[in-house]
Motif scaffolding. Structure first.
Motif, short mmCIF file in Angstrom:
data_model
loop_
_atom_site.label_atom_id
_atom_site.label_comp_id
_atom_site.label_asym_id
_atom_site.label_seq_id
_atom_site.Cartn_x
_atom_site.Cartn_y
_atom_site.Cartn_z
N TYR A 14 0.83 -1.20 0.00
CA TYR A 14 0.00 0.00 0.00
C TYR A 14 0.88 1.26 0.00
O TYR A 14 0.59 2.22 -0.71
CB TYR A 14 -0.95 0.00 1.20
N THR A 18 1.09 4.21 -2.85
CA THR A 18 1.00 5.64 -2.52
C THR A 18 2.16 6.40 -3.16
O THR A 18 1.96 7.48 -3.74
CB THR A 18 1.00 5.84 -0.99
N LYS A 104 -5.66 8.04 4.34
CA LYS A 104 -5.03 6.90 5.02
C LYS A 104 -3.57 7.20 5.32
O LYS A 104 -3.05 6.88 6.39
CB LYS A 104 -5.13 5.64 4.16
N HIS A 105 -2.88 7.83 4.35
CA HIS A 105 -1.47 8.16 4.53
C HIS A 105 -1.30 9.19 5.66
O HIS A 105 -0.40 9.05 6.50
CB HIS A 105 -0.88 8.69 3.23
N HIS A 108 -1.83 7.41 8.96
CA HIS A 108 -0.67 6.56 9.24
C HIS A 108 0.51 7.39 9.75
O HIS A 108 1.26 6.95 10.63
CB HIS A 108 -0.27 5.78 7.98
#
Length: 127
Positions: A14, A18, A104-105, A108
């Motif tokens: 993932y 990205t 999401k990044h 995270h």
């Protein structure tokens, strides 16, 4: 020169997707159509290959922190600068092109850094 690695899976895959998305945005806006084949110029394609190789070698494995928060500097100096430029340009534009991936990044990036696995520590590192 292609280096052989194990295929990326899970969180590392993932993260690589990205990086690819950010690099495509950067390349599209900075390099001419003639330079690009299949969406990327040679320079950006080499960067993505390098990033994939480095991700596959990450001592953190599936619990890897985002690059900007990582205490291990695994990119060569010129590639680290290239990554910084690409991510600085592509990151904010990800919200328009790939909003779920961008959020999401960002989430995270807020997580605390995990401890380096004991079997991956160098000689001089303390637990």
């Amino acid at each position: 020169m292609r280096k052989t690695t194990e295929p990326l899976t899970g969180a590392l895959l993932y993260e690589h997707k990205t990086i690819i998305a950010m690099t495509r945005i950067y390349c599209r806006d900075h390099h001419s159509d003639r330079e690009r084949e299949q969406g990327l110029c040679q320079e950006c394609g080499e960067f993505i290959e390098f990033a994939g190789f480095r991700l596959s070698q990450c001592p953190y494995g599936q619990v890897k922190p985002v690059c900007q928060n990582c205490p291990i500097h695994c990119y060569k100096k010129d590639m680290k600068e290239k990554a910084r430029i690409i991510m600085r340009y592509g990151g904010p534009r990800m919200l328009l092109k790939h909003p779920v991936m961008a959020i999401k990044h960002l989430l995270h990036a807020r997580k605390p850094n995990p401890e380096l696995p004991k079997n991956k520590r160098g000689r001089g590192e303390k637990p």
